[in-house]
Design a protein around this motif. Structure first.
Motif, PDB file in Angstrom:
ATOM      1  N   ARG A   1       0.958   4.154  -2.853  1.00 20.85           N
ATOM      2  CA  ARG A   1       0.786   5.557  -2.473  1.00 20.85           C
ATOM      3  C   ARG A   1       1.905   6.425  -3.030  1.00 20.85           C
ATOM      4  O   ARG A   1       1.672   7.555  -3.445  1.00 20.85           O
ATOM      5  CB  ARG A   1       0.713   5.695  -0.944  1.00 20.85           C
ATOM      6  CG  ARG A   1       0.589   7.116  -0.479  1.00 20.85           C
ATOM      7  CD  ARG A   1      -0.730   7.700  -0.995  1.00 20.85           C
ATOM      8  NE  ARG A   1      -0.814   9.120  -0.747  1.00 20.85           N
ATOM      9  CZ  ARG A   1      -1.083  10.026  -1.682  1.00 20.85           C
ATOM     10  NH1 ARG A   1      -1.262   9.665  -2.919  1.00 20.85           N
ATOM     11  NH2 ARG A   1      -1.172  11.283  -1.393  1.00 20.85           N
ATOM     12  N   SER A   2       3.105   5.912  -3.054  1.00 24.45           N
ATOM     13  CA  SER A   2       4.238   6.716  -3.513  1.00 24.45           C
ATOM     14  C   SER A   2       4.188   7.005  -5.015  1.00 24.45           C
ATOM     15  O   SER A   2       4.838   7.925  -5.483  1.00 24.45           O
ATOM     16  CB  SER A   2       5.557   6.037  -3.148  1.00 24.45           C
ATOM     17  OG  SER A   2       5.734   4.860  -3.902  1.00 24.45           O
TER      18      SER A   2
ATOM     19  N   GLU B   1      -6.230  11.402  -4.609  1.00 23.20           N
ATOM     20  CA  GLU B   1      -6.578  10.873  -3.295  1.00 23.20           C
ATOM     21  C   GLU B   1      -6.296   9.379  -3.207  1.00 23.20           C
ATOM     22  O   GLU B   1      -6.375   8.656  -4.198  1.00 23.20           O
ATOM     23  CB  GLU B   1      -8.049  11.137  -2.998  1.00 23.20           C
ATOM     24  CG  GLU B   1      -8.403  12.603  -2.943  1.00 23.20           C
ATOM     25  CD  GLU B   1      -7.726  13.327  -1.795  1.00 23.20           C
ATOM     26  OE1 GLU B   1      -7.614  12.764  -0.693  1.00 23.20           O
ATOM     27  OE2 GLU B   1      -7.296  14.468  -2.007  1.00 23.20           O
ATOM     28  N   PHE B   2      -6.002   8.929  -1.983  1.00 28.79           N
ATOM     29  CA  PHE B   2      -5.640   7.537  -1.755  1.00 28.79           C
ATOM     30  C   PHE B   2      -5.994   7.182  -0.329  1.00 28.79           C
ATOM     31  O   PHE B   2      -5.813   7.989   0.577  1.00 28.79           O
ATOM     32  CB  PHE B   2      -4.133   7.364  -1.983  1.00 28.79           C
ATOM     33  CG  PHE B   2      -3.619   5.988  -1.675  1.00 28.79           C
ATOM     34  CD1 PHE B   2      -3.148   5.679  -0.413  1.00 28.79           C
ATOM     35  CD2 PHE B   2      -3.586   5.015  -2.642  1.00 28.79           C
ATOM     36  CE1 PHE B   2      -2.659   4.421  -0.126  1.00 28.79           C
ATOM     37  CE2 PHE B   2      -3.091   3.761  -2.378  1.00 28.79           C
ATOM     38  CZ  PHE B   2      -2.630   3.456  -1.114  1.00 28.79           C
ATOM     39  N   GLU B   3      -6.524   6.001  -0.133  1.00 28.72           N
ATOM     40  CA  GLU B   3      -6.790   5.515   1.216  1.00 28.72           C
ATOM     41  C   GLU B   3      -6.535   4.019   1.251  1.00 28.72           C
ATOM     42  O   GLU B   3      -7.131   3.264   0.477  1.00 28.72           O
ATOM     43  CB  GLU B   3      -8.244   5.799   1.613  1.00 28.72           C
ATOM     44  CG  GLU B   3      -8.571   5.367   3.013  1.00 28.72           C
ATOM     45  CD  GLU B   3     -10.000   5.708   3.400  1.00 28.72           C
ATOM     46  OE1 GLU B   3     -10.639   4.866   4.038  1.00 28.72           O
ATOM     47  OE2 GLU B   3     -10.460   6.797   3.046  1.00 28.72           O
ATOM     48  N   ALA B   4      -5.651   3.585   2.121  1.00 33.46           N
ATOM     49  CA  ALA B   4      -5.378   2.163   2.301  1.00 33.46           C
ATOM     50  C   ALA B   4      -6.195   1.658   3.481  1.00 33.46           C
ATOM     51  O   ALA B   4      -6.262   2.314   4.517  1.00 33.46           O
ATOM     52  CB  ALA B   4      -3.891   1.936   2.561  1.00 33.46           C
TER      53      ALA B   4
ATOM     54  N   ALA C   1       0.836  -1.205   0.000  1.00 33.01           N
ATOM     55  CA  ALA C   1       0.000   0.000   0.000  1.00 33.01           C
ATOM     56  C   ALA C   1       0.866   1.249   0.000  1.00 33.01           C
ATOM     57  O   ALA C   1       0.568   2.226  -0.687  1.00 33.01           O
ATOM     58  CB  ALA C   1      -0.936   0.002   1.201  1.00 33.01           C
ATOM     59  N   HIS C   2       1.947   1.228   0.743  1.00 35.23           N
ATOM     60  CA  HIS C   2       2.861   2.372   0.752  1.00 35.23           C
ATOM     61  C   HIS C   2       3.519   2.559  -0.617  1.00 35.23           C
ATOM     62  O   HIS C   2       3.725   3.685  -1.061  1.00 35.23           O
ATOM     63  CB  HIS C   2       3.921   2.217   1.845  1.00 35.23           C
ATOM     64  CG  HIS C   2       3.371   2.359   3.224  1.00 35.23           C
ATOM     65  ND1 HIS C   2       2.892   3.553   3.722  1.00 35.23           N
ATOM     66  CD2 HIS C   2       3.213   1.455   4.213  1.00 35.23           C
ATOM     67  CE1 HIS C   2       2.467   3.384   4.953  1.00 35.23           C
ATOM     68  NE2 HIS C   2       2.643   2.118   5.270  1.00 35.23           N
TER      69      HIS C   2
END
Length: 50
Positions: free
Chosen positions: A10-11, A16-19, A6-7
């Motif tokens: 995200r990178s 927008e992003f939500e794990a 997930a990280h």
């Protein structure tokens, strides 16, 4: 707690992003826990619309 994968997403993601970690769920969350996935997805999209 989001996973290392997930990280990594995200990178490289734009916008927008939500794990979310869902208990008792494997690699197919929309099949294994559809109610939770639908609720979390709907809530996320509503927040984007504001």
């Amino acid at each position: 707690m989001p996973t290392l994968r997930a990280h990594a997403v995200r990178s490289t993601a734009f916008g927008e992003f939500e794990a979310v970690m869902i208990e008792n769920c494997g690699h197919v969350p929309h099949v294994e826990q559809p109610d939770i996935v639908l609720k979390r997805s709907t809530d996320f999209l509503k927040r984007l619309a504001v």
